[in-house]
Design a protein around this motif. Structure first.
Motif, PDB file in Angstrom:
ATOM      1  N   GLU A 162      -8.875   7.583  13.040  1.00 14.25           N
ATOM      2  CA  GLU A 162      -9.049   7.180  11.483  1.00 14.25           C
ATOM      3  C   GLU A 162      -7.662   8.291  10.361  1.00 14.25           C
ATOM      4  O   GLU A 162      -7.750   7.595   9.675  1.00 14.25           O
ATOM      5  CB  GLU A 162     -10.744   7.358  11.267  1.00 14.25           C
ATOM      6  N   LEU A 163      -7.584   8.849  11.519  1.00 17.31           N
ATOM      7  CA  LEU A 163      -6.383   9.925  10.624  1.00 17.31           C
ATOM      8  C   LEU A 163      -5.587   9.329  11.128  1.00 17.31           C
ATOM      9  O   LEU A 163      -4.480   8.975   9.899  1.00 17.31           O
ATOM     10  CB  LEU A 163      -6.161  11.158  11.749  1.00 17.31           C
ATOM     11  N   LEU A 164      -5.034   8.350  12.107  1.00 16.17           N
ATOM     12  CA  LEU A 164      -3.318   7.627  12.322  1.00 16.17           C
ATOM     13  C   LEU A 164      -3.281   6.408  11.438  1.00 16.17           C
ATOM     14  O   LEU A 164      -2.860   6.061  10.401  1.00 16.17           O
ATOM     15  CB  LEU A 164      -3.796   7.132  13.298  1.00 16.17           C
ATOM     16  N   GLU A 165      -4.906   6.597  11.197  1.00 16.20           N
ATOM     17  CA  GLU A 165      -4.990   4.583   9.907  1.00 16.20           C
ATOM     18  C   GLU A 165      -5.060   4.931   8.894  1.00 16.20           C
ATOM     19  O   GLU A 165      -4.054   3.828   7.562  1.00 16.20           O
ATOM     20  CB  GLU A 165      -6.302   3.967  10.142  1.00 16.20           C
ATOM     21  N   LEU A 166      -5.302   6.607   8.160  1.00 15.97           N
ATOM     22  CA  LEU A 166      -5.196   6.719   6.942  1.00 15.97           C
ATOM     23  C   LEU A 166      -3.491   6.920   6.776  1.00 15.97           C
ATOM     24  O   LEU A 166      -3.217   7.229   5.680  1.00 15.97           O
ATOM     25  CB  LEU A 166      -5.647   8.468   6.765  1.00 15.97           C
ATOM     26  N   ASP A 167      -3.078   7.760   7.761  1.00 19.46           N
ATOM     27  CA  ASP A 167      -1.230   7.388   8.059  1.00 19.46           C
ATOM     28  C   ASP A 167      -1.039   6.056   7.172  1.00 19.46           C
ATOM     29  O   ASP A 167       0.170   5.833   7.176  1.00 19.46           O
ATOM     30  CB  ASP A 167      -0.892   8.125   8.841  1.00 19.46           C
ATOM     31  N   LEU A 168      -1.270   5.648   7.982  1.00 18.64           N
ATOM     32  CA  LEU A 168      -0.904   4.021   7.516  1.00 18.64           C
ATOM     33  C   LEU A 168      -1.098   3.534   5.803  1.00 18.64           C
ATOM     34  O   LEU A 168      -0.202   3.239   5.628  1.00 18.64           O
ATOM     35  CB  LEU A 168      -1.480   3.085   8.843  1.00 18.64           C
ATOM     36  N   THR A 178      -4.552  -6.577   1.393  1.00 22.65           N
ATOM     37  CA  THR A 178      -4.248  -7.563   2.770  1.00 22.65           C
ATOM     38  C   THR A 178      -4.228  -6.565   3.425  1.00 22.65           C
ATOM     39  O   THR A 178      -3.849  -6.289   4.607  1.00 22.65           O
ATOM     40  CB  THR A 178      -3.657  -8.555   1.942  1.00 22.65           C
ATOM     41  N   GLU A 179      -2.322  -5.469   3.026  1.00 22.59           N
ATOM     42  CA  GLU A 179      -2.224  -5.215   4.250  1.00 22.59           C
ATOM     43  C   GLU A 179      -3.302  -4.020   4.042  1.00 22.59           C
ATOM     44  O   GLU A 179      -3.288  -3.673   6.034  1.00 22.59           O
ATOM     45  CB  GLU A 179      -1.065  -3.915   3.607  1.00 22.59           C
ATOM     46  N   LEU A 180      -3.892  -3.296   3.396  1.00 29.14           N
ATOM     47  CA  LEU A 180      -4.689  -2.072   3.575  1.00 29.14           C
ATOM     48  C   LEU A 180      -6.178  -2.560   4.593  1.00 29.14           C
ATOM     49  O   LEU A 180      -6.423  -1.594   5.364  1.00 29.14           O
ATOM     50  CB  LEU A 180      -5.749  -1.679   2.287  1.00 29.14           C
ATOM     51  N   GLN A 181      -6.774  -4.116   4.409  1.00 26.83           N
ATOM     52  CA  GLN A 181      -7.673  -4.497   4.672  1.00 26.83           C
ATOM     53  C   GLN A 181      -7.214  -4.621   6.460  1.00 26.83           C
ATOM     54  O   GLN A 181      -8.258  -4.470   7.478  1.00 26.83           O
ATOM     55  CB  GLN A 181      -7.692  -5.914   4.633  1.00 26.83           C
TER      56      GLN A 181
END
Length: 473
Positions: free
Chosen positions: A178-184, A435-438
């Motif tokens: 989840e942390l890596l996804e928030l970084d993205l 769309t990128e966030l999704q």
């Protein structure tokens, strides 16, 4: 000497007693041959792998290892195991003779053994030194059943500790991803903000040249500000995830650096589920519920044993003398061997109610065990279908991102060439950002499905994994 031989023979006969009550039988739990949504059922399972062969990210491996050493929930679970072990040892000691010593010395007038007693006004000494033995002969197995129950509870507590390990590994992995996804997400937000800023610069230069209107620059500036406004909130979530990971690893809240990227190399690509029968033998909460069922079964036997008489043996040996000077003489020797028996005649239905309560508790434990198995099957099935569906959604979402990225480039070229208006650029950009966030969230959910599958199958608590963790991999 004859009395001691008779006592030995009696003890041998009594020790040949039996355990009343039902003996435990492994619960016959009906399970399917394969998991639902497991298209390629096989005997191999991802849960047979140690956790560092499932999670390949070096930083994640370091965090899991740190959590297994320092996490407070796990350390609490370990203390509970030790408490249960000591309770089991206490219960087992009931089946062994209890040996005690005692003695006393007194001097006084009209006293005996330190208490008032008329002796004709004489002043005298008293002395005693005794060694006593008390033993309840477990003829009907009451103590053995209680010991069996507490041993099962101890093993159940150890399985609970193993369950904490499985959950802890899953929690650390989930929080890290989840942390890596928030970084993205932050990276996407910054890139989108910069993209909107470039559009604003393009519109502004055309406005300065007199070929555009302020509505174009205003829309672009608003889009830039909206993208920028998401960054502080993402940074807030990042800080909270870092704090969560810090607490899981047993340290004060702080940053988690360095860390990896959310890519396809962070988790194992091969994720076979294996067979349900293997999952039942592996999953800690199922093994825990089985031990609690065993304890409840033993409690039924202990309740039935209360109907039978209790037989006790007592003995003491030592010296008793009314005069301290005579304590060493043979006349002061004292010994005794005795037996006792006691049993219920009428107790108002108390014993019958205790047995009924124990049987109802066994029925409850059996139902809980069956429910635990069903819940486990459902968790594995949910993880399998989630991974399949998120993988399919990811493929489509990646295509959408690719198409919208091309659309932004083409729109920008058309606008620069005067063949498109500003709506075309902004619409493409505004569509690309979410769309990128999704896509980032779908990728996260795909990895979390693997985490959930590994946890649902009971992976991470094998003896190899625990011992290797303690040795630092």
């Amino acid at each position: 000497m004859l009395e001691l031989r008779s006592l030995g023979l009696l003890s041998a006969v009594l020790l040949a007693g039996c355990n009343v009550g039902p003996n435990f039988e492994d619960p016959l739990t009906s399970v399917p041959m394969s998991f639902r949504f497991d298209a390629n059922a096989s005997s191999s399972s991802i849960a047979d792998l140690p956790w560092w062969k499932v999670y390949h990210d070096p930083k994640l491996q370091s965090l899991i290892n740190e959590a297994l050493s320092n996490n407070h929930d796990l350390r609490i679970a370990i203390t509970r195991v030790e408490q249960a072990r000591q309770v089991a040892l206490q219960t087992r000691s009931l089946g062994l003779p209890s040996v005690d010593y005692g003695g006393g010395i007194s001097r006084g007038r009209n006293q005996a053994g330190g208490t008032g007693s008329f002796t004709g006004g004489r002043t005298a000494d008293d002395a005693t030194a005794l060694l006593s033995v008390v033993w309840e002969v477990d003829l009907w197995g009451r103590i053995r059943r209680l010991s069996e129950a507490d041993l099962a509870r101890y093993l159940a507590t150890d399985e609970a500790r193993c369950g904490v390990i499985v959950s802890l590994i899953g929690d650390v992995a989930q929080t890290y991803f989840e942390l890596l996804e928030l970084d993205l997400e932050k990276e996407i937000a910054i890139r989108s903000r910069d993209s909107f800023q470039e559009s604003f610069n393009l519109f502004d230069s055309r406005l300065q040249g007199g070929v555009a209107s302020t509505i174009e620059t205003s829309r672009a500036k608003a889009a830039t500000a909206q993208a920028a406004a998401t960054i502080p909130d993402i940074e807030r979530l990042i800080a909270q995830k870092e704090n969560q990971l810090s607490i899981l690893t047993g340290r004060a809240p702080g940053p988690i650096h360095p860390r990896g990227k959310l890519d396809d190399n962070v988790v194992s690509r091969a994720v076979p589920a294996g067979l349900p029968s293997s999952m039942i033998r592996r999953r800690p909460d199922i093994r825990q519920s089985e031990q609690l069922l065993r304890a409840a079964n033993a409690e039924v036997g202990a309740a039935i044993a209360e109907y039978y008489p209790k037989i006790g043996l007592t003995a003491f040996a030592g010296r008793i003398s009314p005069d301290l000077s005579d304590l060493s003489d043979g006349v002061g020797n004292a010994w005794s061997v005795a037996s006792s028996i006691s049993g219920p005649i009428f107790n108002g239905g108390r014993l019958k109610a205790q047995e009924a309560q124990a049987r109802a508790a066994f029925d409850e434990a059996k139902l809980r065990h069956e429910k635990t198995v069903l819940v486990a099957l459902g968790e594995v099935s949910n993880a399998l279908v989630s991974r399949q569906k998120f993988a399919a959604a990811r493929a489509d979402q990646e295509q959408a991102v690719h198409s919208l990225t091309d659309s932004v480039g083409v729109s920008t070229e058309r606008y620069s060439a005067g063949r498109a208006n500003y709506f075309e650029i902004l619409d493409a950009q505004l569509e690309l950002f979410p769309t990128e966030l999704q896509l980032a969230r779908i990728r996260l959910n795909e990895y979390l499905a693997v985490v959930g599958l590994y946890r649902a199958l009971g992976g991470g608590c094998s003896s190899e994994a625990v011992s290797s963790s303690k040795q630092g991999l």
